[in-house]
Design a protein around this motif. Structure first.
Motif, PDB file in Angstrom:
ATOM      1  N   LEU A 106      -4.736   0.390  -0.850  1.00  0.00           N
ATOM      2  CA  LEU A 106      -3.588   0.058  -1.699  1.00  0.00           C
ATOM      3  C   LEU A 106      -3.277   1.185  -2.677  1.00  0.00           C
ATOM      4  O   LEU A 106      -2.105   1.447  -2.975  1.00  0.00           O
ATOM      5  CB  LEU A 106      -3.836  -1.262  -2.431  1.00  0.00           C
ATOM      6  CG  LEU A 106      -3.923  -2.489  -1.522  1.00  0.00           C
ATOM      7  CD1 LEU A 106      -4.331  -3.719  -2.319  1.00  0.00           C
ATOM      8  CD2 LEU A 106      -2.613  -2.728  -0.792  1.00  0.00           C
ATOM      9  N   ASP A 109      -1.555   3.773  -0.334  1.00  0.00           N
ATOM     10  CA  ASP A 109      -0.266   3.361   0.231  1.00  0.00           C
ATOM     11  C   ASP A 109       0.769   2.961  -0.817  1.00  0.00           C
ATOM     12  O   ASP A 109       1.962   3.193  -0.626  1.00  0.00           O
ATOM     13  CB  ASP A 109      -0.460   2.189   1.200  1.00  0.00           C
ATOM     14  CG  ASP A 109      -1.283   2.561   2.416  1.00  0.00           C
ATOM     15  OD1 ASP A 109      -1.563   3.764   2.623  1.00  0.00           O
ATOM     16  OD2 ASP A 109      -1.668   1.635   3.164  1.00  0.00           O
ATOM     17  N   LEU A 110       0.304   2.327  -1.891  1.00  0.00           N
ATOM     18  CA  LEU A 110       1.239   1.790  -2.892  1.00  0.00           C
ATOM     19  C   LEU A 110       1.147   2.464  -4.251  1.00  0.00           C
ATOM     20  O   LEU A 110       1.976   2.191  -5.127  1.00  0.00           O
ATOM     21  CB  LEU A 110       1.004   0.278  -3.066  1.00  0.00           C
ATOM     22  CG  LEU A 110       1.116  -0.575  -1.800  1.00  0.00           C
ATOM     23  CD1 LEU A 110       0.782  -2.022  -2.118  1.00  0.00           C
ATOM     24  CD2 LEU A 110       2.506  -0.453  -1.191  1.00  0.00           C
TER      25      LEU A 110
END
Length: 164
Positions: A106, A109-110
């Motif tokens: 996460l 990716d984010l």
């Protein structure tokens, strides 16, 4: 056409067959089922339930969280359920990651740091059922006279096995 648009059309056909029967708000069996969001598990069909028979509460992994307990308390105290079934399943997505690895993903990716957050992964499906039943039994919001059971549903065979 989006899936949602297809769902609207399919729903019209369902509504035409459904008729206007008014089911009571309280579930007929007085059972609430805590289970996973997995698309391979059709709880009502697997357990022989019809509309209005039981509350089916779903989340990732079918885990007993604070929000799941919130829903169960409403189910019991406002809508009369007296039994809880914890139903996890084989080949669960919650068995495919660890908190640290998922937090790293996460972050990548984010761009969000969620290290330290528990996404409730597990490795042993039967043990996860036992853990969730224990959480329910220890909760002051779940009365002692509420029957709590657990099982594992096999996504390959459709069979359910009791967990003690």
């Amino acid at each position: 056409m989006s899936y949602f648009e297809k769902f609207l059309k399919t729903n019209q056909a369902y509504a035409d067959l459904h008729g206007t029967a008014h089911l009571p708000i309280k579930p007929k069996t007085q059972v609430a089922i805590v289970t996973c969001m997995d698309s391979r598990l059709h709880v009502a069909q697997a357990l022989g339930l019809a509309l209005g028979d039981a509350h089916i509460l779903r989340n990732a992994g079918g885990r007993v969280t604070d929000d799941m307990i919130r829903s169960l308390v409403i189910s019991q105290q406002q809508l009369g359920t007296r039994e809880i079934v914890v139903l996890h399943h084989t080949d669960c997505g919650a068995q495919t990651f660890t908190n640290d690895a998922f937090a790293d993903q996460l972050q990548r990716d984010l761009g969000v740091d969620v290290h330290g957050h528990d996404f409730l992964p597990f490795t042993d499906v039967e043990e996860s059922v036992r853990e969730d039943m224990a959480i329910l039994r220890q909760s002051p919001l779940i009365p002692d006279d509420v029957n709590i059971s657990g099982a594992v549903y096999d996504v390959d065979t459709g069979r359910m096995t009791e967990v003690i």
